[in-house]
Design a protein around this motif. Structure first.
Motif, mmCIF file in Angstrom:
data_model
loop_
_atom_site.group_PDB
_atom_site.id
_atom_site.type_symbol
_atom_site.label_atom_id
_atom_site.label_comp_id
_atom_site.label_asym_id
_atom_site.label_seq_id
_atom_site.Cartn_x
_atom_site.Cartn_y
_atom_site.Cartn_z
ATOM 1 N N ASP A 1 0.725 -1.266 0.084
ATOM 2 C CA ASP A 1 -0.035 0.218 -0.042
ATOM 3 C C ASP A 1 1.031 1.217 -0.027
ATOM 4 O OD1 ASP A 1 -2.414 -1.437 0.056
ATOM 5 O OD2 ASP A 1 -2.193 -1.840 2.224
ATOM 6 N N ALA A 2 2.141 1.178 0.906
ATOM 7 C CA ALA A 2 2.826 2.389 0.670
ATOM 8 C C ALA A 2 3.454 2.653 -0.570
ATOM 9 C CB ALA A 2 3.885 2.132 1.987
ATOM 10 N N ALA A 3 3.920 1.506 -1.114
ATOM 11 C CA ALA A 3 4.431 1.611 -2.420
ATOM 12 C C ALA A 3 3.535 2.156 -3.448
ATOM 13 C CB ALA A 3 5.043 0.162 -2.897
ATOM 14 N N LEU A 4 2.195 1.716 -3.545
ATOM 15 C CA LEU A 4 1.437 2.439 -4.379
ATOM 16 C C LEU A 4 1.106 3.645 -4.001
ATOM 17 C CD1 LEU A 4 -1.610 -0.425 -4.269
ATOM 18 C CD2 LEU A 4 -0.306 0.456 -6.527
ATOM 19 N N TYR A 5 1.059 4.162 -3.090
ATOM 20 C CA TYR A 5 0.890 5.815 -2.655
ATOM 21 C C TYR A 5 2.262 6.404 -3.281
ATOM 22 C CZ TYR A 5 1.578 10.147 0.035
ATOM 23 O OH TYR A 5 1.568 11.228 0.281
ATOM 24 N N TRP A 6 3.510 5.932 -3.073
ATOM 25 C CA TRP A 6 4.753 6.526 -3.416
ATOM 26 C C TRP A 6 4.735 6.892 -5.075
ATOM 27 C CZ3 TRP A 6 5.986 9.758 -0.229
ATOM 28 C CH2 TRP A 6 6.371 9.522 1.012
ATOM 29 N N MET A 7 4.179 5.638 -5.683
ATOM 30 C CA MET A 7 4.280 5.607 -7.166
ATOM 31 C C MET A 7 3.189 6.503 -7.540
ATOM 32 S SD MET A 7 3.678 2.764 -9.956
ATOM 33 C CE MET A 7 1.994 2.858 -9.899
ATOM 34 N N ALA A 8 2.029 6.512 -6.854
ATOM 35 C CA ALA A 8 0.978 7.768 -7.240
ATOM 36 C C ALA A 8 1.439 9.184 -7.087
ATOM 37 C CB ALA A 8 -0.328 7.429 -6.354
ATOM 38 N N ARG A 9 2.077 9.365 -6.036
ATOM 39 C CA ARG A 9 2.938 10.677 -5.876
ATOM 40 C C ARG A 9 3.767 11.208 -6.862
ATOM 41 N NH1 ARG A 9 3.817 12.732 -0.458
ATOM 42 N NH2 ARG A 9 5.551 14.097 -1.546
ATOM 43 N N MET A 10 4.411 10.023 -7.241
ATOM 44 C CA MET A 10 5.602 10.511 -8.466
ATOM 45 C C MET A 10 4.681 10.572 -9.840
ATOM 46 S SD MET A 10 8.458 7.601 -7.795
ATOM 47 C CE MET A 10 9.798 8.485 -8.770
ATOM 48 N N LEU A 11 3.648 10.081 -10.225
ATOM 49 C CA LEU A 11 3.079 10.218 -11.255
ATOM 50 C C LEU A 11 2.123 11.379 -11.106
ATOM 51 C CD1 LEU A 11 1.819 6.466 -11.987
ATOM 52 C CD2 LEU A 11 3.419 7.659 -13.141
ATOM 53 N N GLU A 12 1.704 11.688 -9.924
ATOM 54 C CA GLU A 12 0.655 13.102 -9.807
ATOM 55 C C GLU A 12 1.818 14.184 -9.866
ATOM 56 O OE1 GLU A 12 -2.572 13.802 -9.370
ATOM 57 O OE2 GLU A 12 -2.624 11.646 -9.960
ATOM 58 N N GLY A 13 2.996 14.046 -9.638
ATOM 59 C CA GLY A 13 4.137 15.162 -9.629
ATOM 60 C C GLY A 13 4.391 15.242 -11.055
ATOM 61 N N GLY A 14 4.352 14.371 -12.094
ATOM 62 C CA GLY A 14 4.733 14.587 -13.484
ATOM 63 C C GLY A 14 5.931 13.732 -13.807
ATOM 64 N N GLU A 15 6.324 12.715 -13.088
ATOM 65 C CA GLU A 15 7.523 11.916 -13.440
ATOM 66 C C GLU A 15 7.114 11.084 -14.445
ATOM 67 O OE1 GLU A 15 10.512 10.762 -13.662
ATOM 68 O OE2 GLU A 15 10.624 11.156 -11.438
ATOM 69 N N ASP A 16 8.184 10.623 -15.208
ATOM 70 C CA ASP A 16 8.097 9.773 -16.429
ATOM 71 C C ASP A 16 7.661 8.533 -16.144
ATOM 72 O OD1 ASP A 16 8.385 8.590 -18.894
ATOM 73 O OD2 ASP A 16 10.496 9.124 -19.163
ATOM 74 N N PRO A 17 6.605 7.851 -16.553
ATOM 75 C CA PRO A 17 6.257 6.449 -16.069
ATOM 76 C C PRO A 17 7.497 5.629 -16.454
ATOM 77 C CG PRO A 17 4.502 7.666 -17.093
ATOM 78 C CD PRO A 17 5.417 8.480 -17.249
ATOM 79 N N LEU A 18 8.046 5.790 -17.489
ATOM 80 C CA LEU A 18 9.076 4.873 -17.950
ATOM 81 C C LEU A 18 10.188 4.791 -17.185
ATOM 82 C CD1 LEU A 18 8.896 5.434 -21.708
ATOM 83 C CD2 LEU A 18 8.022 3.505 -20.433
ATOM 84 N N PHE A 19 10.467 5.872 -16.460
ATOM 85 C CA PHE A 19 11.544 6.097 -15.398
ATOM 86 C C PHE A 19 11.102 4.879 -14.076
ATOM 87 C CE2 PHE A 19 12.826 7.374 -11.279
ATOM 88 C CZ PHE A 19 14.233 7.154 -11.117
ATOM 89 N N ILE A 20 9.949 5.093 -13.883
ATOM 90 C CA ILE A 20 9.277 4.069 -12.939
ATOM 91 C C ILE A 20 9.407 2.564 -13.312
ATOM 92 C CG2 ILE A 20 7.195 3.580 -11.450
ATOM 93 C CD1 ILE A 20 6.538 6.585 -11.631
ATOM 94 N N ALA A 21 9.107 2.447 -14.427
ATOM 95 C CA ALA A 21 9.065 1.003 -15.023
ATOM 96 C C ALA A 21 10.459 0.443 -15.080
ATOM 97 C CB ALA A 21 8.539 0.819 -16.449
#
Length: 430
Positions: free
Chosen positions: A260-280
């Protein structure tokens, strides 16, 4: 005498009207301003050292610098690195030297000090060293990344906190007292407003000033507040410290199996405009570094999610990344393969150029056969156990166990195989 250009106090923005007049009125920074805290001790001694104030927007950096100058009796010289250059710095230092000759010292406050380049930062050094100025720099960026080591060694870095919920509520109460009315918000909307501020007191006060223009009825709930104001984007710079902090939070939450915490931090990054491919890419790294053979499907899932995102794009492809985070968070964890590779690399560096044993070298020519290449090699498939037990390490190097699988997930089965082969090796004298 009042100037034509003076702004009447009632016409000033609320944030300016409520700017603290004393250090005791500053909220949320007692860890720096209390009597036993760093700035409190300096003030008690009546002497300020040069400092760098590092903190998020709206936490009081400029206000604290101005009040420090007043408390110690220094001339307050504000400067913005965004709008100033070398010529401006020369003027400031010349004026400070003249004041010093008359017995008055200068507190030079530099806002956004990280915006100055390395050469400009070096220009501060002689004036800080000889006491011409007491430097107070303000930055929202990590000083260890953005400021010269020479400048940092002459300044104490003080970290200001983003304003917590209690400090923001205190500001709201002060705002309502100044405005002479209670904001038309229910308790949930009030909490949502503080959350929108994201620790930024100035933003909260500007928002309160806007809401004060609404009629007292109807009282807004959280949904009504969201429709009445522009929602603030989360503070996140993709090339700054926030980028590294949040990806670290995502990685470590996964390592701790907190899905759950991991989902939250990924959502924070995506909401902030992070490149999803960097996350992948980072999630794929996690699959091989922190899960490995405890679940061999983890890396397959990571590559599949990466591929799905590239095919679908946002926002649909983000669901594949969310599914991957859930898979990785709930998978058994092992860094045994990662540690084995590190240990093998260390051994490879330490053993130099040891040659493979002769019996595992190919002998494509007659001369090589005559030299002993491939002599004594046992073909494992010809052994009844399918395992010859021969030595494959270089001559002169002891057999070393690099890979130590854990008792979790699929590695439990691998561990059994290795133990079985160890027994056969001992039996066959390998």
């Amino acid at each position: 005498m009042t100037s034509l250009f003076d702004t009447p106090s009632g016409d000033k923005p609320l944030a300016e009207r409520l700017r603290p007049a004393t250090l005791e009125e500053v909220v949320g920074q007692s860890h720096l301003l209390a009597a036993t805290a760093p700035l409190g001790r300096m003030l008690a001694a009546g002497r300020l050292a040069s400092v760098i104030l590092w903190g998020p927007p709206g936490c009081g950096k400029t206000t604290i610098a101005r009040l420090l100058a007043e408390r110690v009796g220094l001339y307050f010289e504000p400067l913005s690195a965004v709008f100033s250059g070398v010529a401006d710095l020369r003027k400031v230092f010349d004026a400070a030297e003249k004041r010093k000759q008359t017995g008055r010292s200068t507190l030079l406050f530099v806002d956004e000090i990280h915006r100055f380049n390395r050469a400009q930062q070096d220009g501060f050094l002689p004036y800080v060293e000889n006491g011409t100025v007491v430097l107070v720099g303000a930055t929202t960026e990590n000083p260890s990344f953005e400021l010269n080591g020479a400048l940092l060694s002459r300044c104490q870095v003080l970290v200001l906190h983003r304003l917590d919920d209690g400090a923001l509520e205190d500001l709201l109460l002060k705002a309502e007292a100044d405005l002479g009315r209670t904001l038309p918000l229910d308790s949930d909307a009030r909490a949502a407003m503080r959350a929108m501020a994201d620790g930024d007191g100035r933003y909260l006060l500007n928002l309160a000033e806007d809401l004060a223009m609404l009629p007292p009825e109807p009282v807004l709930d959280a949904a009504g507040l969201a429709s009445a104001v522009q929602r603030r984007a989360p503070a996140y710079d993709k090339d700054r410290e926030g980028h590294y902090n949040l990806i670290s939070a995502l990685h470590k939450s996964l390592r701790g199996s907190d899905t759950d915490a991991a989902l939250y931090w990924m959502a924070r990054m995506l909401e902030g405009g992070e490149d999803p491919l960097f996350i992948a890419r980072r999630l794929t790294r996690f699959a091989v570094e922190d899960i490995g053979l405890a679940d061999p499907q983890a890396v397959t899932q990571a590559i599949a999610a990466w591929d799905v995102y590239e095919r679908l794009g946002s926002p649909e492809g983000e669901l594949a990344l969310a599914q991957l985070v859930i898979y990785l968070g709930t998978a058994p964890k092992s860094n045994a393969a990662y540690m084995a590779y590190k240990a093998a690399r260390k051994a490879a560096k330490g053993t130099g150029s040891l040659a493979p044993p002769m019996h595992i070298l190919n002998a494509p020519t007659k001369m090589m056969k005559n030299l002993g290449y491939s002599d004594g090699y046992k073909y494992d498939h010809d052994d009844p156990d399918g395992f010859s037990g021969q030595n494959y390490f270089p001559d002169g190097m002891d057999r070393t166990r690099f890979y130590r699988p854990v008792e979790r997930g699929f590695e439990r089965e691998i561990r059994k195989r290795l133990e079985y082969w160890d027994k056969l090796r001992m039996k066959k004298g390998g």
